[in-house]
Design a protein around this motif. Structure first.
Motif, PDB file in Angstrom:
ATOM      1  N   LEU A  44       0.829  -1.198   0.000  1.00 62.85           N
ATOM      2  CA  LEU A  44       0.000   0.000   0.000  1.00 62.85           C
ATOM      3  C   LEU A  44       0.867   1.252   0.000  1.00 62.85           C
ATOM      4  O   LEU A  44       0.593   2.204  -0.735  1.00 62.85           O
ATOM      5  CB  LEU A  44      -0.947   0.021   1.200  1.00 62.85           C
ATOM      6  N   ILE A  45       1.921   1.252   0.788  1.00 64.46           N
ATOM      7  CA  ILE A  45       2.815   2.414   0.848  1.00 64.46           C
ATOM      8  C   ILE A  45       3.363   2.718  -0.551  1.00 64.46           C
ATOM      9  O   ILE A  45       3.345   3.860  -1.003  1.00 64.46           O
ATOM     10  CB  ILE A  45       3.971   2.183   1.850  1.00 64.46           C
ATOM     11  N   GLY A  46       3.836   1.701  -1.249  1.00 70.70           N
ATOM     12  CA  GLY A  46       4.358   1.884  -2.605  1.00 70.70           C
ATOM     13  C   GLY A  46       3.307   2.402  -3.567  1.00 70.70           C
ATOM     14  O   GLY A  46       3.580   3.258  -4.408  1.00 70.70           O
ATOM     15  N   ALA A  47       2.088   1.893  -3.431  1.00 68.92           N
ATOM     16  CA  ALA A  47       0.998   2.337  -4.305  1.00 68.92           C
ATOM     17  C   ALA A  47       0.648   3.801  -4.045  1.00 68.92           C
ATOM     18  O   ALA A  47       0.372   4.556  -4.980  1.00 68.92           O
ATOM     19  CB  ALA A  47      -0.224   1.444  -4.110  1.00 68.92           C
ATOM     20  N   LEU A  48       0.669   4.220  -2.782  1.00 69.85           N
ATOM     21  CA  LEU A  48       0.397   5.621  -2.447  1.00 69.85           C
ATOM     22  C   LEU A  48       1.476   6.535  -3.036  1.00 69.85           C
ATOM     23  O   LEU A  48       1.177   7.584  -3.605  1.00 69.85           O
ATOM     24  CB  LEU A  48       0.331   5.811  -0.934  1.00 69.85           C
ATOM     25  N   THR A  77       3.963   7.631   9.065  1.00 72.86           N
ATOM     26  CA  THR A  77       4.976   8.514   9.635  1.00 72.86           C
ATOM     27  C   THR A  77       6.363   7.876   9.554  1.00 72.86           C
ATOM     28  O   THR A  77       7.333   8.528   9.139  1.00 72.86           O
ATOM     29  CB  THR A  77       4.636   8.852  11.099  1.00 72.86           C
ATOM     30  N   ALA A  78       6.464   6.612   9.919  1.00 71.20           N
ATOM     31  CA  ALA A  78       7.754   5.917   9.924  1.00 71.20           C
ATOM     32  C   ALA A  78       8.376   5.841   8.535  1.00 71.20           C
ATOM     33  O   ALA A  78       9.596   5.871   8.394  1.00 71.20           O
ATOM     34  CB  ALA A  78       7.598   4.514  10.507  1.00 71.20           C
ATOM     35  N   THR A  79       7.536   5.750   7.514  1.00 71.57           N
ATOM     36  CA  THR A  79       8.036   5.647   6.141  1.00 71.57           C
ATOM     37  C   THR A  79       8.197   7.007   5.474  1.00 71.57           C
ATOM     38  O   THR A  79       8.702   7.095   4.361  1.00 71.57           O
ATOM     39  CB  THR A  79       7.093   4.778   5.285  1.00 71.57           C
ATOM     40  N   GLY A  80       7.741   8.070   6.144  1.00 72.35           N
ATOM     41  CA  GLY A  80       7.849   9.410   5.577  1.00 72.35           C
ATOM     42  C   GLY A  80       6.751   9.769   4.603  1.00 72.35           C
ATOM     43  O   GLY A  80       6.747  10.860   4.035  1.00 72.35           O
ATOM     44  N   VAL A  81       5.816   8.874   4.402  1.00 76.09           N
ATOM     45  CA  VAL A  81       4.726   9.117   3.457  1.00 76.09           C
ATOM     46  C   VAL A  81       3.831  10.258   3.931  1.00 76.09           C
ATOM     47  O   VAL A  81       3.253  10.989   3.117  1.00 76.09           O
ATOM     48  CB  VAL A  81       3.912   7.816   3.221  1.00 76.09           C
ATOM     49  N   ASP A  82       3.759  10.452   5.224  1.00 78.08           N
ATOM     50  CA  ASP A  82       2.913  11.529   5.752  1.00 78.08           C
ATOM     51  C   ASP A  82       3.366  12.911   5.284  1.00 78.08           C
ATOM     52  O   ASP A  82       2.590  13.861   5.300  1.00 78.08           O
ATOM     53  CB  ASP A  82       2.851  11.466   7.280  1.00 78.08           C
ATOM     54  N   ALA A  83       4.600  13.041   4.824  1.00 79.27           N
ATOM     55  CA  ALA A  83       5.098  14.324   4.332  1.00 79.27           C
ATOM     56  C   ALA A  83       4.502  14.701   2.976  1.00 79.27           C
ATOM     57  O   ALA A  83       4.528  15.861   2.585  1.00 79.27           O
ATOM     58  CB  ALA A  83       6.617  14.288   4.230  1.00 79.27           C
ATOM     59  N   PHE A  84       3.947  13.727   2.270  1.00 78.95           N
ATOM     60  CA  PHE A  84       3.428  13.970   0.922  1.00 78.95           C
ATOM     61  C   PHE A  84       1.911  14.170   0.867  1.00 78.95           C
ATOM     62  O   PHE A  84       1.372  14.536  -0.175  1.00 78.95           O
ATOM     63  CB  PHE A  84       3.793  12.809  -0.007  1.00 78.95           C
ATOM     64  N   PHE A  85       1.235  13.874   1.958  1.00 75.37           N
ATOM     65  CA  PHE A  85      -0.226  13.927   1.965  1.00 75.37           C
ATOM     66  C   PHE A  85      -0.751  14.700   3.169  1.00 75.37           C
ATOM     67  O   PHE A  85      -0.175  14.604   4.258  1.00 75.37           O
ATOM     68  CB  PHE A  85      -0.812  12.503   2.063  1.00 75.37           C
ATOM     69  N   ALA A  86      -1.848  15.399   2.969  1.00 73.42           N
ATOM     70  CA  ALA A  86      -2.597  15.914   4.112  1.00 73.42           C
ATOM     71  C   ALA A  86      -3.373  14.720   4.652  1.00 73.42           C
ATOM     72  O   ALA A  86      -3.969  13.965   3.888  1.00 73.42           O
ATOM     73  CB  ALA A  86      -3.552  17.021   3.675  1.00 73.42           C
ATOM     74  N   ILE A  87      -3.343  14.541   5.967  1.00 75.43           N
ATOM     75  CA  ILE A  87      -3.999  13.385   6.578  1.00 75.43           C
ATOM     76  C   ILE A  87      -5.014  13.878   7.594  1.00 75.43           C
ATOM     77  O   ILE A  87      -4.695  14.691   8.469  1.00 75.43           O
ATOM     78  CB  ILE A  87      -2.977  12.454   7.258  1.00 75.43           C
ATOM     79  N   TYR A  88      -6.228  13.368   7.459  1.00 74.35           N
ATOM     80  CA  TYR A  88      -7.321  13.715   8.357  1.00 74.35           C
ATOM     81  C   TYR A  88      -7.858  12.455   9.010  1.00 74.35           C
ATOM     82  O   TYR A  88      -7.650  11.351   8.511  1.00 74.35           O
ATOM     83  CB  TYR A  88      -8.443  14.428   7.588  1.00 74.35           C
ATOM     84  N   GLU A  89      -8.603  12.625  10.087  1.00 81.76           N
ATOM     85  CA  GLU A  89      -9.139  11.468  10.806  1.00 81.76           C
ATOM     86  C   GLU A  89     -10.425  10.934  10.186  1.00 81.76           C
ATOM     87  O   GLU A  89     -10.742   9.760  10.339  1.00 81.76           O
ATOM     88  CB  GLU A  89      -9.385  11.842  12.271  1.00 81.76           C
ATOM     89  N   THR A  90     -11.158  11.788   9.474  1.00 77.10           N
ATOM     90  CA  THR A  90     -12.425  11.358   8.880  1.00 77.10           C
ATOM     91  C   THR A  90     -12.500  11.755   7.409  1.00 77.10           C
ATOM     92  O   THR A  90     -11.812  12.688   6.970  1.00 77.10           O
ATOM     93  CB  THR A  90     -13.634  11.988   9.603  1.00 77.10           C
TER      94      THR A  90
END
Length: 106
Positions: A44-48, A77-90
């Motif tokens: 999934l990480i790679g696909a994102l 967060t551990a993979t750094g993917v969070d730096a490329f996307f805005a992340i929301y809870e809902t």
């Protein structure tokens, strides 16, 4: 457009994942709903990352993620993917990403 990715996403669901993410390669606004994702791997990480790269190369705004699971958030967060996307809870929060608050005339 909302693309829901519920359940477990590992190598065994790679083809289904590619199919599900296909609209992310051409839709102008995309929310990837991971709120019901229970277990994810590098598949999934790679696909994102691939979808984000394509969107960037084609001058499209990044997809937005909706993530509830603490496990999935830690992995992003551990993979750094969070730096490329805005992340929301809902999903509703993610759908309003980038919208400006209404301005009222005074």
């Amino acid at each position: 457009m909302v693309i829901s990715l519920a359940g477990e996403w590992d190598i065994y669901r790679r083809d289904e994942l590619r199919s599900r993410l296909e609209p992310a390669y051409h839709e102008s606004r995309v929310v990837l709903d991971l709120t019901a994702a229970k277990f994810v791997t590098s598949t999934l990480i790679g696909a994102l990352i691939a979808a984000n790269k394509h969107r960037t190369q084609h001058a499209m705004e990044p997809a937005v993620l909706a993530v509830k699971s603490a496990f999935v958030r830690r992995l992003l967060t551990a993979t750094g993917v969070d730096a490329f996307f805005a992340i929301y809870e809902t999903v509703p929060q993610a759908l309003t990403h980038g919208e400006r608050p209404e301005q009222h005339a005074v």
